[in-house]
Scaffold this motif. Sequence first.
Motif, PDB file in Angstrom:
ATOM      1  N   PRO A 145     -21.823  -3.373 -18.446  1.00  0.00           N
ATOM      2  CA  PRO A 145     -21.279  -2.153 -17.843  1.00  0.00           C
ATOM      3  C   PRO A 145     -20.818  -1.132 -18.875  1.00  0.00           C
ATOM      4  CG  PRO A 145     -20.510  -4.077 -16.633  1.00  0.00           C
ATOM      5  CD  PRO A 145     -21.229  -4.598 -17.857  1.00  0.00           C
ATOM      6  N   GLY A 169     -14.632  -4.141  -5.550  1.00  0.00           N
ATOM      7  CA  GLY A 169     -14.986  -3.335  -6.720  1.00  0.00           C
ATOM      8  C   GLY A 169     -13.984  -2.214  -6.965  1.00  0.00           C
ATOM      9  N   TRP A 205      -8.432   3.004  -9.769  1.00  0.00           N
ATOM     10  CA  TRP A 205      -8.939   3.325  -8.421  1.00  0.00           C
ATOM     11  C   TRP A 205      -7.899   4.016  -7.548  1.00  0.00           C
ATOM     12  CZ3 TRP A 205     -14.015   3.039  -7.302  1.00  0.00           C
ATOM     13  CH2 TRP A 205     -14.818   2.259  -8.146  1.00  0.00           C
ATOM     14  N   PHE A 207     -20.465   4.460 -20.029  1.00  0.00           N
ATOM     15  CA  PHE A 207     -20.424   3.511 -18.919  1.00  0.00           C
ATOM     16  C   PHE A 207     -21.788   3.491 -18.225  1.00  0.00           C
ATOM     17  CE2 PHE A 207     -18.853   2.082 -14.683  1.00  0.00           C
ATOM     18  CZ  PHE A 207     -18.262   0.904 -15.103  1.00  0.00           C
TER      19      PHE A 207
HETATM   20  C1  9WN Z   1     -12.908  -6.866 -12.545  1.00  0.00           C
HETATM   21  C2  9WN Z   1     -17.323  -3.765 -14.232  1.00  0.00           C
HETATM   22  C3  9WN Z   1     -16.221  -3.849 -13.196  1.00  0.00           C
HETATM   23  C4  9WN Z   1     -16.580  -3.079 -11.919  1.00  0.00           C
HETATM   24  C5  9WN Z   1     -15.392  -2.953 -10.975  1.00  0.00           C
HETATM   25  C6  9WN Z   1     -14.209  -2.388 -11.754  1.00  0.00           C
HETATM   26  C7  9WN Z   1     -13.885  -3.272 -12.965  1.00  0.00           C
HETATM   27  C8  9WN Z   1     -13.195  -5.617 -13.407  1.00  0.00           C
HETATM   28  C9  9WN Z   1     -12.023  -5.403 -14.345  1.00  0.00           C
HETATM   29  O1  9WN Z   1     -15.027  -3.362 -13.790  1.00  0.00           O
HETATM   30  O2  9WN Z   1     -13.427  -4.525 -12.511  1.00  0.00           O
HETATM   31  O3  9WN Z   1     -14.038  -7.173 -11.791  1.00  0.00           O
HETATM   32  O4  9WN Z   1     -11.900  -6.181 -15.291  1.00  0.00           O
HETATM   33  O5  9WN Z   1     -11.229  -4.472 -14.142  1.00  0.00           O
HETATM   34  O6  9WN Z   1     -13.097  -2.240 -10.927  1.00  0.00           O
HETATM   35  O7  9WN Z   1     -15.718  -2.119  -9.892  1.00  0.00           O
HETATM   36  O8  9WN Z   1     -17.623  -3.716 -11.242  1.00  0.00           O
HETATM   37  O9  9WN Z   1     -17.686  -2.420 -14.448  1.00  0.00           O
END
Ligand code: 9WN
Length: 429
Positions: free
Chosen positions: A26, A168, A360, A418
């Motif tokens: 990510p 999410g 969020w 990202f």
């Molecule tokens: C926990 C990866 C993820 C996204 C989520 C976002 C964040 C993780 C974190 O990152 O969550 O799953 O460690 O904060 O909230 O939407 O999929 O990008």
Amino acid sequence: MSVSAHLAGEAQRILRDNDTGRFIKPSPKQYPHQWNWDAALIALGLATFDLERARAEVRTLLEGQWKDGMVPHIVYHDGPSDYFPTPDFWRSERSAAAPSVPTSGLTQPPVLATAVRAIVERDPDQGAALTFLREVYGKLLAWHRWFYAARDPEGSGVVALIHPWESGMDNSTRFTGALARLTPTDVPTFRRRDQQHVAADERPVAGDYERFMYLIGLYRDWRWDPEALFERAPFLIRDAFTTAILHRANEDLLELATSLGEPTEEIAGWLARTRAGYSALWDEAAGLYFDLDLRAGAPVREDTCATFLALYAGLASEAQAARLAEHLRDPDAYAPDARTRFYLPSAAKSSPYFEPRRYWRGPVWLNINWFLVQGLRRYGYAALAERVVNDTLSLVARSGFAEYYDPRDGSPCGARDFSWSAALVLELL
Ligand code: 9WN
């Protein structure tokens, strides 16, 4: 070079740079594993320029699928890293359904079938597209079946979450009440690692993290057994957001089933079940969809971006869609004004919990903007959709491909470079 060509080039570069060879992270540092809805959104973006890489992303995510059908929210293909929780915190192997690769024990919004449909339909070589589809179709079907069996055993048509991470939208204001009611006891020892790469005031507060870990501790003690989880989870919310994404994914799955000549009755049944059940989430006085907190036995009366996903899924009537569009134009709620300049804040500005930089609870997220654009176009609100597209592209042009943005001035927040921000800009261009 035009602005669009420059942005597209940058977006492709980010996806390539975040590519580990097996999956796309990510972001470069903050999230070094494969996440579920990230992978689906990334695959959508990849499908604009590299179908083979898009297919590989889907296959790799499905390597983490559990034997009962669940596709987990994190797959740790390369074992532990400096990301917390590490696999030994989840203990997914305590479930007989877990795969051999370590994963989390939760799921995430099922965007995957929607991405697969795009990959299949965009392929000029329909023979190759159908071969790929045959390979993954049964796995997508099994996941959706799991959602209805494990997370809606009562047949309401609306699936429930057992943990905020499953949405999410981890620390969304819509979870504040349910989290506050938990009394974390016997919280497993843990040390947060998320603030090493991102400023603490852009991440969830300590009380939220403690509750996130408390819930994981309970569930791993229950060996991630879906029946025990639904019966005993102290956090259980019928979620408008995930259900809308699932419904839209079922529309796409139905199309895919038809192109393979597979039976469609089961999927049509899910569509009917959700269409009937979703209307119970509508609050006519507020003109919004609210989640239902099954443990409190009451609707979650919080105004967040989740309410607009009914447009993406086609679950709103024309009259309900008009109320949602009116709400989008209200400067006290979401519309740009002297306080904010960009669509779409993730929580309404009128919420007492609104925090424009904290994850969020207010920032703009590009996946939410993308869902909103699809929904507005679906209902014919073309001008509003274009406004959201323009805001999205100006955010990226001024602040790069950030994880999220402060809606007041468009400054970048969270991780940089990202992946889904890059992927979805490719989709929107
Ligand atoms: C926990 C990866 C993820 C996204 C989520 C976002 C964040 C993780 C974190 O990152 O969550 O799953 O460690 O904060 O909230 O939407 O999929 O990008």
